[in-house]
Design a protein around this motif. Structure first.
Motif, short mmCIF file in Angstrom:
data_model
loop_
_atom_site.label_atom_id
_atom_site.label_comp_id
_atom_site.label_asym_id
_atom_site.label_seq_id
_atom_site.Cartn_x
_atom_site.Cartn_y
_atom_site.Cartn_z
N ASN A 41 0.73 -1.40 -0.71
CA ASN A 41 -0.34 0.42 0.44
C ASN A 41 0.76 1.31 0.31
O ASN A 41 0.75 2.47 1.20
CB ASN A 41 -1.22 -0.08 1.03
N PHE A 42 1.50 1.70 -1.22
CA PHE A 42 2.69 2.57 -1.40
C PHE A 42 2.17 3.72 -1.43
O PHE A 42 2.41 5.22 -1.86
CB PHE A 42 4.03 1.58 -2.20
N ASP A 43 0.99 3.76 -2.49
CA ASP A 43 0.13 5.02 -2.54
C ASP A 43 0.03 5.41 -2.11
O ASP A 43 -0.21 7.30 -1.80
CB ASP A 43 -1.25 4.41 -3.42
N ARG A 44 -0.84 4.98 -0.60
CA ARG A 44 -0.59 5.50 1.09
C ARG A 44 -0.01 5.93 1.76
O ARG A 44 -0.49 4.55 2.79
CB ARG A 44 -2.40 5.87 1.05
N PRO A 45 0.54 5.85 2.44
CA PRO A 45 1.73 5.60 3.14
C PRO A 45 0.74 6.02 4.67
O PRO A 45 0.25 7.47 4.14
CB PRO A 45 2.76 6.53 3.33
N GLN A 46 0.73 5.23 5.98
CA GLN A 46 0.80 5.75 7.06
C GLN A 46 1.20 6.61 7.99
O GLN A 46 1.92 5.87 8.10
CB GLN A 46 0.08 4.17 7.20
N LEU A 47 1.62 7.41 6.89
CA LEU A 47 2.77 8.66 8.25
C LEU A 47 2.09 8.64 9.73
O LEU A 47 0.72 9.06 9.94
CB LEU A 47 2.69 9.92 7.85
N ARG A 48 2.67 8.80 10.77
CA ARG A 48 1.83 8.72 12.13
C ARG A 48 3.13 9.89 12.69
O ARG A 48 4.08 8.81 12.79
CB ARG A 48 1.51 7.55 12.92
N SER A 49 2.63 10.85 13.85
CA SER A 49 4.13 11.41 14.21
C SER A 49 4.37 10.26 15.43
O SER A 49 3.58 9.50 15.59
CB SER A 49 3.04 12.86 14.97
N THR A 50 5.14 11.13 16.25
CA THR A 50 5.02 9.74 17.48
C THR A 50 4.14 9.99 18.76
O THR A 50 3.95 9.10 19.28
CB THR A 50 7.12 10.94 17.77
N MET A 51 3.90 11.52 18.71
CA MET A 51 2.32 12.00 19.18
C MET A 51 1.37 12.61 19.24
O MET A 51 1.66 13.39 18.20
CB MET A 51 2.84 12.03 20.82
#
Length: 73
Positions: A41-51
């Motif tokens: 699923n590289f079209d929509r990467p799931q980026l999440r900050s540390t907090m």
């Protein structure tokens, strides 16, 4: 028409075809490398900050309360 007048359009078509070929090739190579890496699923990467913002506010509130209670003693 003079044959030299055909050179520019023909070179333009060849250049456009080469650019398209390389663009498609690089796209396929990157897609294959993502699949090989296990990132389907590289079209929509799931980026999440540390907090999250909610977690930061909660931590700030806890620190503020802790600081206030230590000053009262």
């Amino acid at each position: 028409m003079d044959p030299s007048q055909y050179i520019a359009p023909i070179l333009g078509i060849v250049a456009a075809a080469a650019i398209t070929f390389y663009a498609v090739s690089f796209q396929q190579m990157s897609q294959k490398s993502f699949e090989d890496a296990g990132l389907e699923n590289f079209d929509r990467p799931q980026l999440r900050s540390t907090m999250s913002a909610k977690e930061r506010r909660k931590l700030k509130q806890v620190r503020k309360e802790k600081k206030g209670s230590s000053e009262e003693i």
